[in-house]
Design a protein around this motif. Structure first.
Motif, PDB file in Angstrom:
ATOM      1  N   GLN A 196       0.828  -1.205   0.000  1.00 31.81           N
ATOM      2  CA  GLN A 196       0.000   0.000   0.000  1.00 31.81           C
ATOM      3  C   GLN A 196       0.859   1.251   0.000  1.00 31.81           C
ATOM      4  O   GLN A 196       1.859   1.333   0.711  1.00 31.81           O
ATOM      5  N   ARG A 197       0.426   2.240  -0.791  1.00 35.34           N
ATOM      6  CA  ARG A 197       1.087   3.543  -0.826  1.00 35.34           C
ATOM      7  C   ARG A 197       0.025   4.639  -0.852  1.00 35.34           C
ATOM      8  O   ARG A 197      -1.091   4.414  -1.334  1.00 35.34           O
ATOM      9  N   PRO A 198       0.358   5.830  -0.355  1.00 35.36           N
ATOM     10  CA  PRO A 198      -0.601   6.945  -0.445  1.00 35.36           C
ATOM     11  C   PRO A 198      -0.888   7.296  -1.895  1.00 35.36           C
ATOM     12  O   PRO A 198      -0.020   7.156  -2.767  1.00 35.36           O
ATOM     13  N   VAL A 199      -2.115   7.763  -2.148  1.00 29.79           N
ATOM     14  CA  VAL A 199      -2.504   8.152  -3.500  1.00 29.79           C
ATOM     15  C   VAL A 199      -3.216   9.493  -3.449  1.00 29.79           C
ATOM     16  O   VAL A 199      -3.723   9.922  -2.415  1.00 29.79           O
ATOM     17  N   GLY A 200      -3.282  10.153  -4.592  1.00 28.22           N
ATOM     18  CA  GLY A 200      -4.035  11.388  -4.733  1.00 28.22           C
ATOM     19  C   GLY A 200      -3.549  12.489  -3.810  1.00 28.22           C
ATOM     20  O   GLY A 200      -2.344  12.626  -3.529  1.00 28.22           O
ATOM     21  N   ALA A 201      -4.510  13.276  -3.299  1.00 27.23           N
ATOM     22  CA  ALA A 201      -4.173  14.403  -2.432  1.00 27.23           C
ATOM     23  C   ALA A 201      -3.495  13.944  -1.146  1.00 27.23           C
ATOM     24  O   ALA A 201      -2.672  14.661  -0.579  1.00 27.23           O
ATOM     25  N   ASP A 202      -3.828  12.752  -0.697  1.00 24.04           N
ATOM     26  CA  ASP A 202      -3.211  12.246   0.528  1.00 24.04           C
ATOM     27  C   ASP A 202      -1.708  12.103   0.375  1.00 24.04           C
ATOM     28  O   ASP A 202      -0.947  12.319   1.331  1.00 24.04           O
TER      29      ASP A 202
END
Length: 620
Positions: A143-149
């Motif tokens: 899992q990795r952060p995506v988008g604005a996060d």
């Protein structure tokens, strides 16, 4: 994949409309894919990972009361790799599922995750992370952060190696999910959440619910599953039939563990083999423990998609749907909002009504959404209901003419049925769900009088009761009922059983005088009728958050959480009550037994809650 899983599912066209026939062992026949409408997306293993991620991220930002709905399916095969992961947050009104016979038939490398939101004060919570689900697939988590996060200083989407996060609250079930690593139900930095249901799932690693020191999942129901371990604790974590579950511990972790689930029935699910679609309807299980992903004749029945009426919002009316049901069809509700001028009426036994992508019934003119006649073995799954003003009963099981109708081996079942009164639109109802049959199974039902959104107010989205049970031998597994203005649950039938119950009293009584049961302060949340001689409930968590009366300077109180006759056959175990915040409290736990909780006397039994009390069993 073993072809033998599918042979019994393919039925010659000549017998498609015949119930109860023996199914010949024939090879699969290719067929044109059904028209599921524009809100269903189906991926196959040849779809580039970049395209999958772009689509999923494109639908992940729906607002809480959006009218858009999404169902995403993965055909059997492998998706993603260590260097190119499938990775997206899952947003509102999105269900994602594999189309295999077993969760292991769809294997995803990456993460389909849900993250808490970050608040201005630096805290995180997922208290309104509702209406999203995963089912029937296997995940090797990366899992990795995506988008604005991903642009934040402290992204919520970061996770340890081989860990996926599912930080959600109600109406966000995990079913037939195989996670080949760890599962985080909390958040990267700790978050406050209010729990959901996990069923028929296998987590090879450890599940972390948080809450040992600070926020976390206040409650969760896990049944008929297998886990590598569990860390965390809070108000009400209930395990039934879970291999690897922690031992019961009411001294601080709020854990209740049952070796088996007495009666359960897994939810139906869509499958495909060589472009031949079917819905598998599992049989009921008795004293279940661990997962059972079998799809042979001993485990359930495969129904070819040709035997379903595939409904579409805007195109179908109550009349067209009911004509199809009366003619012998089952019903598949494709994603969208159905503004019908009458209820969906089920008059034939053995009927399946299944939604895709949080298909929503929003009947107009104060009409009911679903009415099931005095027939056996009806399965309703994955449907959201919105009340309009002036509704009497939104979902009715049985007419009430004969409450003894029912079948223990093939019980009528309501799985992932979610009802709202207010929030998405103005609405009111006397009762959300009324059960007038026996041997019914309620499986993950959230019956919510909305506390925010459209049409919300003490005199606006009025609702007496979430659930009324009049039949005998009814079982509730994972029952969430909140904010109704009288008793949240009224149980009139004999030999009822509840495993896990989460409830909040209404937030908004303007004062105590406006909220009284005769001479009693407020209403009990869970009421068992005085004449009942046998009843059992375990793992209850009932809370207050009295807003309007507190702000008016005279906080309200509830006289008790549970009202029940004091008989040896009426048993309650593992009960919790608490004040979430603000003023007021609860005088007793069962009738006048058990310690009071009051905002003026904090004891921090439950982390993050003002005051809490537990009662191990009643009668003692």
């Amino acid at each position: 994949m073993r072809a033998s899983r599918w042979k019994a599912w393919v039925v010659p066209l000549a017998v498609l409309a015949t119930a109860g026939v023996a199914v010949p062992n024939l090879p699969a026949r290719a067929a044109t894919a059904p028209d599921f409408g524009p809100n269903v997306k189906i991926f196959d293993p040849g779809t580039p990972v970049a395209d999958i991620n772009a689509y999923l991220r494109g639908i992940s930002a729906e607002p809480e009361f959006s009218t858009d709905r999404h169902a995403v399916y993965f055909k059997p095969g492998a998706y993603g790799s260590a260097t190119g992961i499938v990775n997206s947050e899952v947003g509102y009104y999105t269900s994602i599922a594999g189309l295999g016979a077993s969760p292991t038939d769809v294997r995803i490398t990456g993460a389909l995750h849900s993250e808490p939101r970050q608040n201005a004060d630096g805290s995180s919570d997922g208290l309104t992370n509702f209406y999203r689900s995963l089912a029937n697939l296997s995940i090797d988590p990366i899992q990795r952060p995506v988008g604005a996060d991903a642009e934040r200083t402290r992204p919520e989407g970061v996770a340890p190696p081989r860990t996926m996060r599912w930080a959600t609250s109600q109406a966000s079930s995990l079913r037939r999910v195989d996670i080949r690593g760890d599962l985080d139900l909390n958040g990267a930095y700790g978050a406050t959440l209010f729990g959901t249901t996990m069923a028929d799932s296998r987590i090879s690693g450890t599940v972390d619910s948080g809450g040992n020191a600070g926020p976390g999942q206040a409650q969760y129901h896990v049944r008929d599953s297998q886990i590598g371990g569990w860390t965390g604790g809070s108000a009400n974590l209930v395990f039934s039939g879970v291999k690897g579950a922690p031992a019961s511990d009411l001294t601080g972790r709020g854990i209740t563990t049952l070796a088996t689930t007495p009666t359960s029935r897994p939810a139906p699910f869509l499958t495909v083999h060589e472009d031949t679609y079917a819905v598998f309807v599992p049989k009921a299980r008795t004293n279940a423990s661990g997962v059972n992903w079998a799809t042979d004749a001993t485990a359930g029945t495969g129904i070819p998609i040709a035997r379903f009426h595939i409904a579409k919002p805007g195109a179908d009316t109550a009349a067209t749907i009911n004509r199809a049901l009366a003619s012998g069809k089952h019903l598949l509700l494709t994603p969208g909002v159905y503004r019908l001028d009458g209820p969906i009426t089920v008059t034939r036994p053995d009927t399946v009504v299944m939604g895709m992508g949080y298909a929503t019934l929003a009947p107009t003119g104060g009409r009911a959404a679903i009415e099931i006649g005095d027939v056996k073995n009806v399965v309703v799954a994955s449907v959201l209901v919105d009340a309009s003003p002036g509704t009497d009963v939104l979902v009715k099981v049985g007419t009430g003419a004969d409450v003894n109708i029912g079948d223990a081996t093939s019980p009528t079942t309501l799985s992932d049925l979610f009802v709202r009164v207010g929030g998405a639109q103005a609405g009111s109802a006397r009762i959300s769900v009324q059960v007038n049959q026996s041997r019914v199974v309620l499986d993950d039902n959230w019956l919510w009088r909305a506390d925010h959104g459209a049409g919300v107010g003490w005199t606006s989205n009025t609702s007496d009761t979430g659930l009324e049970v009049n039949g005998t031998d009814v079982t509730a597994l994972g029952l969430f009922v909140e904010h109704h203005q009288k008793n949240q649950v009224v149980w009139n039938g004999e030999r009822g059983r509840t495993i896990f119950y989460q409830s909040e009293f209404p937030y908004d009584p303007p004062n105590q005088a406006a909220w009284r049961d005769g001479t009693k302060e407020g209403y009990a949340s869970y009421r068992v009728a005085p004449g009942v001689t046998t009843h059992a409930a375990t793992g209850t968590a009932i809370y207050t958050l009295f807003t309007d009366s507190t702000f008016a300077g005279a906080p309200a109180h509830a006289w008790t959480t549970v009202e029940a006759p004091q008989r040896a056959g009426v048993r309650f175990t593992s009960l919790t009550s608490a004040v979430i915040a603000l003023g007021g409290g609860i005088r007793g736990i069962v009738n006048t037994t058990g310690a009071a909780v009051d905002a003026t006397r904090p004891n921090q039994v439950v982390p993050g809650f003002t005051a809490a009390a537990r009662l191990a069993s009643y009668p003692r």
